[in-house]
Design an enzyme around this catalytic site. Sequence first.
Site, PDB file in Angstrom:
ATOM      1  N   ASP A 199      58.343  87.801  -2.636  1.00 52.31           N
ATOM      2  CA  ASP A 199      57.523  87.122  -1.636  1.00 52.31           C
ATOM      3  C   ASP A 199      57.268  85.711  -2.159  1.00 52.31           C
ATOM      4  O   ASP A 199      57.055  85.509  -3.362  1.00 52.31           O
ATOM      5  CB  ASP A 199      56.179  87.833  -1.465  1.00 52.31           C
ATOM      6  CG  ASP A 199      56.308  89.168  -0.738  1.00 52.31           C
ATOM      7  OD1 ASP A 199      57.437  89.642  -0.545  1.00 52.31           O
ATOM      8  OD2 ASP A 199      55.253  89.734  -0.387  1.00 52.31           O
ATOM      9  N   HIS A 245      62.763  91.176  -7.488  1.00 50.13           N
ATOM     10  CA  HIS A 245      63.851  92.136  -7.365  1.00 50.13           C
ATOM     11  C   HIS A 245      65.208  91.445  -7.404  1.00 50.13           C
ATOM     12  O   HIS A 245      65.305  90.224  -7.205  1.00 50.13           O
ATOM     13  CB  HIS A 245      63.713  92.892  -6.034  1.00 50.13           C
ATOM     14  CG  HIS A 245      62.395  93.586  -5.852  1.00 50.13           C
ATOM     15  ND1 HIS A 245      62.247  94.956  -5.917  1.00 50.13           N
ATOM     16  CD2 HIS A 245      61.145  93.096  -5.601  1.00 50.13           C
ATOM     17  CE1 HIS A 245      60.975  95.271  -5.723  1.00 50.13           C
ATOM     18  NE2 HIS A 245      60.286  94.159  -5.526  1.00 50.13           N
ATOM     19  N   SER A 257      53.104  82.501  -9.576  1.00 46.18           N
ATOM     20  CA  SER A 257      53.923  81.502 -10.256  1.00 46.18           C
ATOM     21  C   SER A 257      55.095  81.111  -9.377  1.00 46.18           C
ATOM     22  O   SER A 257      54.957  81.018  -8.168  1.00 46.18           O
ATOM     23  CB  SER A 257      54.386  82.017 -11.615  1.00 46.18           C
ATOM     24  OG  SER A 257      54.842  80.924 -12.395  1.00 46.18           O
TER      25      SER A 257
END
Length: 294
Positions: free
Chosen positions: A98, A154, A257
């Site tokens: 995301d 991922h 981050s």
Amino acid sequence: MNLAHWRDRLLLNEDLNFLLTNRIPRIAATRFMGWFSRIRSPLLTRGSIAVWRLFTDLDLSEAVPRRYQSLQECFTRELRPGLRPFDPDPAVLCSPCDGIVGAHGRIDGTQVLQAKGSPYPLSELLRSPELAARMQGGHYLTLRLTSSMYHRFHAPADLQADRVTYISGDTWNVNPIALQRVQRLFCRNERAVIECRLPGWGDAPLVLVPVAAVLVASIRLHWLDVRLHLRWPGPNVIEQPAALARGQEMGWFEHGSTIIVLLPPGLAPLPVVQDGARVKAGQALFRTAGPDGS
């Protein structure tokens, strides 16, 4: 005026925002957060989450329901199954996380952008002129994770991770204000350079660079037997190959981050790749003409 209004005004005040997030003892604050976030106390955790919500849009409705024992458990929370499906089309490369789309473009020369008017040398980010040269003709994409977002990342496609280079460094905030004001910020901050190959695309190179920031206590990569953090001196280069399937979890940050993605030639960005767009892990971002890149 409600609390959300005052919170937004505070966050939009560039000078105050920069002062509060960057003119503090950043490394000391980051180490403190690493310690504090691991304290196992449900009562302290509930109170900390309540304070966290005063300053962010934290939404835990997608998370696996649980009673968090520490802030770290909340930062690194898992989502309920099926909420981040990865596009199965072998001709696309998906978002690893995301995030909010930041600087992006073609890798054509020695420098790329961290923000408009703020270039940095790709070889300095990677600590490897040879690796930077291999990525010429491809694309770079910056994905910023805010503190309230899902912090796990991922594999954006079936890939082979060959090497991880851990680079200790500073912990500047990576928000847009800091990116405009601090030159070569990504090259200064703690980061991990993950060198990968894409077997389905003729072993084309792919590089993921998770960049830590203020209050990011560590970077965890699941196939390594170490936690990458500011107190860990090395070795800097870790040769520990791993095969990862599309969508397989690679690791997490322990706070918000950035991930910089360097893609090989032969891929074209999809319309969603534009400044400020919010994307989710598994969403298709780039497309090639076929699985072999032709």
